[in-house]
Design a protein around this motif. Structure first.
Motif, PDB file in Angstrom:
ATOM      1  N   TYR A  15       0.834  -1.201   0.000  1.00  0.00           N
ATOM      2  CA  TYR A  15       0.000   0.000   0.000  1.00  0.00           C
ATOM      3  C   TYR A  15       0.875   1.260   0.000  1.00  0.00           C
ATOM      4  O   TYR A  15       0.645   2.185  -0.783  1.00  0.00           O
ATOM      5  CB  TYR A  15      -0.927  -0.012   1.225  1.00  0.00           C
ATOM      6  N   LEU A  16       1.879   1.285   0.857  1.00  0.00           N
ATOM      7  CA  LEU A  16       2.768   2.456   0.905  1.00  0.00           C
ATOM      8  C   LEU A  16       3.523   2.630  -0.405  1.00  0.00           C
ATOM      9  O   LEU A  16       3.742   3.755  -0.845  1.00  0.00           O
ATOM     10  CB  LEU A  16       3.748   2.327   2.068  1.00  0.00           C
ATOM     11  N   SER A  17       3.890   1.528  -1.040  1.00  0.00           N
ATOM     12  CA  SER A  17       4.612   1.628  -2.318  1.00  0.00           C
ATOM     13  C   SER A  17       3.740   2.217  -3.414  1.00  0.00           C
ATOM     14  O   SER A  17       4.253   2.769  -4.383  1.00  0.00           O
ATOM     15  CB  SER A  17       5.131   0.256  -2.753  1.00  0.00           C
ATOM     16  N   GLU A  18       2.443   2.121  -3.264  1.00  0.00           N
ATOM     17  CA  GLU A  18       1.501   2.691  -4.215  1.00  0.00           C
ATOM     18  C   GLU A  18       1.241   4.170  -3.932  1.00  0.00           C
ATOM     19  O   GLU A  18       0.443   4.811  -4.612  1.00  0.00           O
ATOM     20  CB  GLU A  18       0.168   1.932  -4.191  1.00  0.00           C
ATOM     21  N   HIS A  19       1.913   4.705  -2.915  1.00  0.00           N
ATOM     22  CA  HIS A  19       1.745   6.099  -2.490  1.00  0.00           C
ATOM     23  C   HIS A  19       3.104   6.779  -2.353  1.00  0.00           C
ATOM     24  O   HIS A  19       3.388   7.466  -1.385  1.00  0.00           O
ATOM     25  CB  HIS A  19       0.984   6.163  -1.163  1.00  0.00           C
ATOM     26  N   PHE A  61     -10.314  13.079  -3.078  1.00  0.00           N
ATOM     27  CA  PHE A  61      -8.950  13.588  -2.972  1.00  0.00           C
ATOM     28  C   PHE A  61      -7.937  12.493  -3.274  1.00  0.00           C
ATOM     29  O   PHE A  61      -6.945  12.714  -3.970  1.00  0.00           O
ATOM     30  CB  PHE A  61      -8.697  14.171  -1.567  1.00  0.00           C
ATOM     31  N   ALA A  62      -8.172  11.298  -2.737  1.00  0.00           N
ATOM     32  CA  ALA A  62      -7.234  10.189  -2.943  1.00  0.00           C
ATOM     33  C   ALA A  62      -7.143   9.808  -4.418  1.00  0.00           C
ATOM     34  O   ALA A  62      -6.044   9.604  -4.949  1.00  0.00           O
ATOM     35  CB  ALA A  62      -7.670   8.982  -2.114  1.00  0.00           C
ATOM     36  N   TRP A  63      -8.263   9.700  -5.073  1.00  0.00           N
ATOM     37  CA  TRP A  63      -8.262   9.263  -6.467  1.00  0.00           C
ATOM     38  C   TRP A  63      -7.637  10.316  -7.388  1.00  0.00           C
ATOM     39  O   TRP A  63      -6.971   9.965  -8.349  1.00  0.00           O
ATOM     40  CB  TRP A  63      -9.658   8.891  -6.910  1.00  0.00           C
ATOM     41  N   ILE A  64      -7.841  11.584  -7.085  1.00  0.00           N
ATOM     42  CA  ILE A  64      -7.144  12.626  -7.851  1.00  0.00           C
ATOM     43  C   ILE A  64      -5.640  12.433  -7.688  1.00  0.00           C
ATOM     44  O   ILE A  64      -4.884  12.500  -8.658  1.00  0.00           O
ATOM     45  CB  ILE A  64      -7.583  14.035  -7.408  1.00  0.00           C
ATOM     46  N   GLY A  65      -5.205  12.156  -6.477  1.00  0.00           N
ATOM     47  CA  GLY A  65      -3.795  11.913  -6.225  1.00  0.00           C
ATOM     48  C   GLY A  65      -3.246  10.750  -7.042  1.00  0.00           C
ATOM     49  O   GLY A  65      -2.154  10.826  -7.602  1.00  0.00           O
ATOM     50  N   HIS A  66      -4.020   9.690  -7.135  1.00  0.00           N
ATOM     51  CA  HIS A  66      -3.557   8.517  -7.878  1.00  0.00           C
ATOM     52  C   HIS A  66      -3.575   8.750  -9.387  1.00  0.00           C
ATOM     53  O   HIS A  66      -2.589   8.468 -10.072  1.00  0.00           O
ATOM     54  CB  HIS A  66      -4.405   7.283  -7.535  1.00  0.00           C
ATOM     55  N   PHE A  67      -4.687   9.211  -9.898  1.00  0.00           N
ATOM     56  CA  PHE A  67      -4.815   9.342 -11.351  1.00  0.00           C
ATOM     57  C   PHE A  67      -3.957  10.468 -11.925  1.00  0.00           C
ATOM     58  O   PHE A  67      -3.392  10.331 -13.008  1.00  0.00           O
ATOM     59  CB  PHE A  67      -6.279   9.535 -11.751  1.00  0.00           C
ATOM     60  N   VAL A  68      -3.827  11.580 -11.202  1.00  0.00           N
ATOM     61  CA  VAL A  68      -3.127  12.749 -11.734  1.00  0.00           C
ATOM     62  C   VAL A  68      -1.643  12.755 -11.364  1.00  0.00           C
ATOM     63  O   VAL A  68      -0.804  13.070 -12.203  1.00  0.00           O
ATOM     64  CB  VAL A  68      -3.810  14.059 -11.261  1.00  0.00           C
ATOM     65  N   PHE A  69      -1.312  12.400 -10.133  1.00  0.00           N
ATOM     66  CA  PHE A  69       0.068  12.557  -9.668  1.00  0.00           C
ATOM     67  C   PHE A  69       0.822  11.231  -9.558  1.00  0.00           C
ATOM     68  O   PHE A  69       1.963  11.139  -9.984  1.00  0.00           O
ATOM     69  CB  PHE A  69       0.096  13.301  -8.329  1.00  0.00           C
ATOM     70  N   GLU A  70       0.203  10.237  -8.978  1.00  0.00           N
ATOM     71  CA  GLU A  70       0.876   8.947  -8.809  1.00  0.00           C
ATOM     72  C   GLU A  70       0.865   8.145 -10.110  1.00  0.00           C
ATOM     73  O   GLU A  70       1.718   7.310 -10.340  1.00  0.00           O
ATOM     74  CB  GLU A  70       0.185   8.150  -7.695  1.00  0.00           C
ATOM     75  N   LYS A  71      -0.133   8.405 -10.931  1.00  0.00           N
ATOM     76  CA  LYS A  71      -0.302   7.727 -12.228  1.00  0.00           C
ATOM     77  C   LYS A  71      -0.457   6.208 -12.062  1.00  0.00           C
ATOM     78  O   LYS A  71       0.145   5.413 -12.772  1.00  0.00           O
ATOM     79  CB  LYS A  71       0.881   8.021 -13.164  1.00  0.00           C
TER      80      LYS A  71
END
Length: 104
Positions: A15-19, A61-71
């Motif tokens: 989980y942390l590696s995905e963040h 907020f979390a999903w914006i972080g994943h889709f836009v920044f974490e990709k």
């Protein structure tokens, strides 16, 4: 292929590696903080309709972080319970200063 985890403690490092992205993590922390504030306001004011906003704020907020920044794709799609638990453990670890600072 979906990874199999036998316990939350086995899942949490994944989980942390995905963040890894700091903006993604920050958006998670903002969403979690707003969820707690909304929950408190809903309970104090007895305005229980505010509870309907909790998933939108928290996951938004979390999903914006994943889709836009974490990709990447949010872990909640494959591991909903462990991911929910991971959000709150990561938030607790952040507040306690237990997470290393990322530089990206």
């Amino acid at each position: 292929m979906e990874k199999q985890f036998n316990s939350f403690s086995e899942f949490y490092p994944f989980y942390l590696s995905e963040h890894d992205n700091t903006v993604c993590r920050s958006l998670h922390y903002i969403g979690s903080t707003l969820v707690l504030i909304l929950l408190a306001v809903a309970l104090v004011t007895s305005n229980y309709l505010l509870l309907l906003c909790l998933p939108v704020v928290g996951y938004g907020f979390a999903w914006i972080g994943h889709f836009v920044f974490e990709k990447n794709r949010p872990a909640t799609f494959q591991y909903p319970l462990y991911s929910f638990m991971g959000d709150w453990v990561m938030y607790k670890d952040f507040l306690k200063g237990c997470l290393s600072r990322k530089t990206n």
